[in-house]
Design a protein around this motif. Structure first.
Motif, PDB file in Angstrom:
ATOM      1  N   MET A 105     -14.673 -43.994 -71.036  1.00 19.06           N
ATOM      2  CA  MET A 105     -14.629 -44.651 -69.869  1.00 19.06           C
ATOM      3  C   MET A 105     -14.784 -43.694 -68.355  1.00 19.06           C
ATOM      4  O   MET A 105     -14.018 -42.693 -68.477  1.00 19.06           O
ATOM      5  N   ILE A 106     -15.647 -44.012 -67.748  1.00 17.79           N
ATOM      6  CA  ILE A 106     -15.673 -43.211 -66.047  1.00 17.79           C
ATOM      7  C   ILE A 106     -14.808 -43.864 -65.093  1.00 17.79           C
ATOM      8  O   ILE A 106     -14.621 -43.343 -64.005  1.00 17.79           O
ATOM      9  N   ASP A 107     -14.625 -45.268 -65.185  1.00 15.26           N
ATOM     10  CA  ASP A 107     -13.589 -45.774 -64.463  1.00 15.26           C
ATOM     11  C   ASP A 107     -13.160 -47.355 -65.272  1.00 15.26           C
ATOM     12  O   ASP A 107     -13.430 -47.149 -66.458  1.00 15.26           O
ATOM     13  N   ASN A 108     -12.691 -48.331 -64.563  1.00 15.39           N
ATOM     14  CA  ASN A 108     -12.166 -49.480 -65.398  1.00 15.39           C
ATOM     15  C   ASN A 108     -13.169 -50.334 -65.904  1.00 15.39           C
ATOM     16  O   ASN A 108     -13.013 -51.287 -66.461  1.00 15.39           O
ATOM     17  N   THR A 109     -14.614 -50.206 -65.200  1.00 18.05           N
ATOM     18  CA  THR A 109     -15.480 -51.040 -65.716  1.00 18.05           C
ATOM     19  C   THR A 109     -16.687 -50.343 -66.320  1.00 18.05           C
ATOM     20  O   THR A 109     -17.792 -50.881 -66.872  1.00 18.05           O
ATOM     21  N   LEU A 110     -17.126 -49.072 -66.200  1.00 15.70           N
ATOM     22  CA  LEU A 110     -18.235 -48.308 -66.559  1.00 15.70           C
ATOM     23  C   LEU A 110     -17.787 -47.124 -67.487  1.00 15.70           C
ATOM     24  O   LEU A 110     -16.662 -46.518 -67.521  1.00 15.70           O
ATOM     25  N   ALA A 111     -18.687 -46.717 -68.614  1.00 17.23           N
ATOM     26  CA  ALA A 111     -18.415 -46.186 -69.694  1.00 17.23           C
ATOM     27  C   ALA A 111     -19.861 -45.025 -69.839  1.00 17.23           C
ATOM     28  O   ALA A 111     -20.939 -45.699 -69.593  1.00 17.23           O
ATOM     29  N   ILE A 112     -19.570 -43.705 -70.376  1.00 15.53           N
ATOM     30  CA  ILE A 112     -20.838 -42.898 -70.600  1.00 15.53           C
ATOM     31  C   ILE A 112     -20.898 -42.766 -72.099  1.00 15.53           C
ATOM     32  O   ILE A 112     -19.764 -42.572 -72.880  1.00 15.53           O
ATOM     33  N   GLY A 113     -21.928 -42.850 -72.670  1.00 17.68           N
ATOM     34  CA  GLY A 113     -22.044 -42.835 -74.181  1.00 17.68           C
ATOM     35  C   GLY A 113     -23.393 -42.632 -74.554  1.00 17.68           C
ATOM     36  O   GLY A 113     -24.310 -42.705 -73.938  1.00 17.68           O
ATOM     37  N   ALA A 114     -23.462 -42.318 -75.990  1.00 17.09           N
ATOM     38  CA  ALA A 114     -24.653 -41.972 -76.514  1.00 17.09           C
ATOM     39  C   ALA A 114     -25.117 -43.482 -77.233  1.00 17.09           C
ATOM     40  O   ALA A 114     -24.542 -43.996 -77.926  1.00 17.09           O
ATOM     41  N   ASP A 115     -26.130 -43.990 -76.637  1.00 17.18           N
ATOM     42  CA  ASP A 115     -26.581 -45.264 -76.903  1.00 17.18           C
ATOM     43  C   ASP A 115     -27.904 -45.648 -77.252  1.00 17.18           C
ATOM     44  O   ASP A 115     -28.977 -44.851 -76.688  1.00 17.18           O
ATOM     45  N   GLY A 116     -28.226 -46.597 -77.965  1.00 14.88           N
ATOM     46  CA  GLY A 116     -29.424 -46.681 -78.338  1.00 14.88           C
ATOM     47  C   GLY A 116     -30.198 -46.574 -79.556  1.00 14.88           C
ATOM     48  O   GLY A 116     -31.243 -46.989 -79.977  1.00 14.88           O
ATOM     49  N   GLY A 117     -29.594 -45.505 -80.135  1.00 20.90           N
ATOM     50  CA  GLY A 117     -29.959 -45.076 -81.346  1.00 20.90           C
ATOM     51  C   GLY A 117     -29.472 -45.396 -82.627  1.00 20.90           C
ATOM     52  O   GLY A 117     -28.342 -46.367 -82.498  1.00 20.90           O
ATOM     53  N   ARG A 139      -8.401 -35.622 -67.696  1.00 18.92           N
ATOM     54  CA  ARG A 139      -9.391 -36.816 -67.829  1.00 18.92           C
ATOM     55  C   ARG A 139     -10.292 -36.589 -66.811  1.00 18.92           C
ATOM     56  O   ARG A 139     -11.705 -36.688 -66.974  1.00 18.92           O
ATOM     57  N   ALA A 140     -10.018 -35.992 -65.470  1.00 19.42           N
ATOM     58  CA  ALA A 140     -11.166 -35.969 -64.446  1.00 19.42           C
ATOM     59  C   ALA A 140     -12.231 -34.998 -65.075  1.00 19.42           C
ATOM     60  O   ALA A 140     -13.440 -35.037 -64.694  1.00 19.42           O
ATOM     61  N   VAL A 141     -11.709 -33.837 -65.203  1.00 15.71           N
ATOM     62  CA  VAL A 141     -12.724 -32.744 -65.893  1.00 15.71           C
ATOM     63  C   VAL A 141     -13.501 -33.273 -67.278  1.00 15.71           C
ATOM     64  O   VAL A 141     -14.853 -33.043 -67.213  1.00 15.71           O
ATOM     65  N   ALA A 142     -12.983 -34.161 -68.031  1.00 17.22           N
ATOM     66  CA  ALA A 142     -13.679 -34.579 -69.020  1.00 17.22           C
ATOM     67  C   ALA A 142     -14.778 -35.583 -68.642  1.00 17.22           C
ATOM     68  O   ALA A 142     -15.829 -35.496 -69.248  1.00 17.22           O
ATOM     69  N   VAL A 143     -14.327 -36.259 -67.874  1.00 14.41           N
ATOM     70  CA  VAL A 143     -15.530 -37.150 -67.176  1.00 14.41           C
ATOM     71  C   VAL A 143     -16.483 -36.509 -66.449  1.00 14.41           C
ATOM     72  O   VAL A 143     -17.628 -36.842 -66.674  1.00 14.41           O
ATOM     73  N   ASP A 144     -16.265 -35.784 -65.667  1.00 12.61           N
ATOM     74  CA  ASP A 144     -17.228 -34.644 -64.983  1.00 12.61           C
ATOM     75  C   ASP A 144     -18.132 -34.120 -66.102  1.00 12.61           C
ATOM     76  O   ASP A 144     -19.401 -33.981 -65.811  1.00 12.61           O
ATOM     77  N   VAL A 192      -4.124 -48.447 -74.985  1.00  9.89           N
ATOM     78  CA  VAL A 192      -3.491 -48.950 -73.702  1.00  9.89           C
ATOM     79  C   VAL A 192      -4.170 -50.425 -73.464  1.00  9.89           C
ATOM     80  O   VAL A 192      -5.201 -50.829 -73.913  1.00  9.89           O
ATOM     81  N   ALA A 193      -3.558 -51.047 -72.438  1.00 12.36           N
ATOM     82  CA  ALA A 193      -3.864 -52.580 -72.216  1.00 12.36           C
ATOM     83  C   ALA A 193      -5.034 -52.645 -71.303  1.00 12.36           C
ATOM     84  O   ALA A 193      -6.069 -53.472 -71.679  1.00 12.36           O
ATOM     85  N   ALA A 194      -5.351 -51.717 -70.479  1.00 15.35           N
ATOM     86  CA  ALA A 194      -6.656 -51.776 -69.636  1.00 15.35           C
ATOM     87  C   ALA A 194      -7.055 -50.278 -69.549  1.00 15.35           C
ATOM     88  O   ALA A 194      -6.185 -49.225 -69.247  1.00 15.35           O
ATOM     89  N   GLY A 195      -8.285 -50.089 -69.588  1.00 18.27           N
ATOM     90  CA  GLY A 195      -8.991 -48.829 -69.428  1.00 18.27           C
ATOM     91  C   GLY A 195      -8.846 -48.248 -67.904  1.00 18.27           C
ATOM     92  O   GLY A 195      -8.972 -48.943 -67.215  1.00 18.27           O
ATOM     93  N   TYR A 196      -9.108 -46.782 -67.730  1.00 23.41           N
ATOM     94  CA  TYR A 196      -9.370 -46.080 -66.915  1.00 23.41           C
ATOM     95  C   TYR A 196     -10.077 -44.906 -67.242  1.00 23.41           C
ATOM     96  O   TYR A 196     -10.389 -44.578 -68.435  1.00 23.41           O
ATOM     97  N   ALA A 197     -10.580 -43.995 -66.026  1.00 25.86           N
ATOM     98  CA  ALA A 197     -11.348 -42.967 -66.334  1.00 25.86           C
ATOM     99  C   ALA A 197     -10.548 -42.088 -67.205  1.00 25.86           C
ATOM    100  O   ALA A 197      -9.377 -41.804 -67.266  1.00 25.86           O
ATOM    101  N   GLY A 198     -11.453 -41.552 -68.355  1.00 25.34           N
ATOM    102  CA  GLY A 198     -10.772 -40.768 -69.545  1.00 25.34           C
ATOM    103  C   GLY A 198     -10.428 -41.301 -70.749  1.00 25.34           C
ATOM    104  O   GLY A 198     -10.262 -40.774 -71.678  1.00 25.34           O
ATOM    105  N   CYS A 199     -10.419 -42.774 -70.410  1.00 22.95           N
ATOM    106  CA  CYS A 199      -9.813 -43.542 -71.942  1.00 22.95           C
ATOM    107  C   CYS A 199     -11.256 -43.687 -72.740  1.00 22.95           C
ATOM    108  O   CYS A 199     -12.365 -43.433 -72.552  1.00 22.95           O
ATOM    109  N   LEU A 200     -10.881 -43.781 -73.987  1.00 21.02           N
ATOM    110  CA  LEU A 200     -12.037 -43.965 -75.088  1.00 21.02           C
ATOM    111  C   LEU A 200     -12.004 -45.481 -75.263  1.00 21.02           C
ATOM    112  O   LEU A 200     -10.962 -46.107 -75.686  1.00 21.02           O
ATOM    113  N   ALA A 201     -13.184 -46.131 -75.285  1.00 22.99           N
ATOM    114  CA  ALA A 201     -13.444 -47.441 -75.991  1.00 22.99           C
ATOM    115  C   ALA A 201     -14.081 -47.475 -77.187  1.00 22.99           C
ATOM    116  O   ALA A 201     -15.046 -46.916 -77.488  1.00 22.99           O
ATOM    117  N   PHE A 202     -13.430 -47.629 -78.281  1.00 18.05           N
ATOM    118  CA  PHE A 202     -13.899 -48.086 -79.838  1.00 18.05           C
ATOM    119  C   PHE A 202     -14.365 -49.483 -79.896  1.00 18.05           C
ATOM    120  O   PHE A 202     -13.639 -50.445 -79.619  1.00 18.05           O
TER     121      PHE A 202
END
Length: 150
Positions: free
Chosen positions: A99-111, A13-18, A75-85
């Motif tokens: 998800m990179i933590d329980n409140t932030l996510a990285i993604g390809a956005d805007g297009g 999970r940590a490697v994926a986020v990095d 999962v009920a609540a997300g954490y680093a390494g989870c996917l939000a669909f």
């Protein structure tokens, strides 16, 4: 799950986020799955999950394809390494972020489907970025793609 499997899953999970963070600023490209040419939302996630061995190489997946693969790992609540669909009103996954933590996510956005060149991405402010999980509205499902893998 055995202790060593839990440790391996946490490490992956940590490697994926990095790894995903290395793509911040990469242009959005509809249907893109290439670090040089750009990613769409699922292309980014597929690249990351292939790198850590969760998905095999040589396959192309949409956001909904990924949701279908991982929907049993909700999962009920997300954490680093989870996917939000993010789902459309019919329950089809139309967007995915890591998800990179329980409140932030990285993604390809805007297009969207019209974002096929770097110039399009620049004009639309469409690139890999970090945003709050709630930045995109609508129903969402959170899964842990590492759950039960090791």
């Amino acid at each position: 799950m055995k202790q060593e499997d839990l440790i391996r899953a946490d490490y992956c999970r940590a490697v994926a986020v990095d790894y995903a963070k290395h793509f911040i600023g990469t242009p959005y490209h509809w249907g893109g799955d290439d670090p040089m040419a750009g990613f769409d939302c699922s292309g980014l996630i597929v690249e990351v999950l292939q790198m850590v061995g969760i998905l095999s190489h040589g396959h192309d997946y949409s956001a909904h394809d990924l949701y279908t693969i991982f929907k049993s790992a909700v999962v009920a609540a997300g954490y680093a390494g989870c996917l939000a669909f993010y789902l459309d009103p019919g329950g089809r996954a139309v967007h995915v972020v890591l998800m990179i933590d329980n409140t932030l996510a990285i993604g390809a956005d805007g297009g969207g489907s019209g974002t096929i060149t770097t110039e399009d991405a620049i004009a639309q402010n469409a690139f890999i970025k970090i945003r709050p999980l709630d930045y995109r509205k609508g129903p969402r499902i959170i899964v842990d793609p590492f759950k039960g893998v090791f």
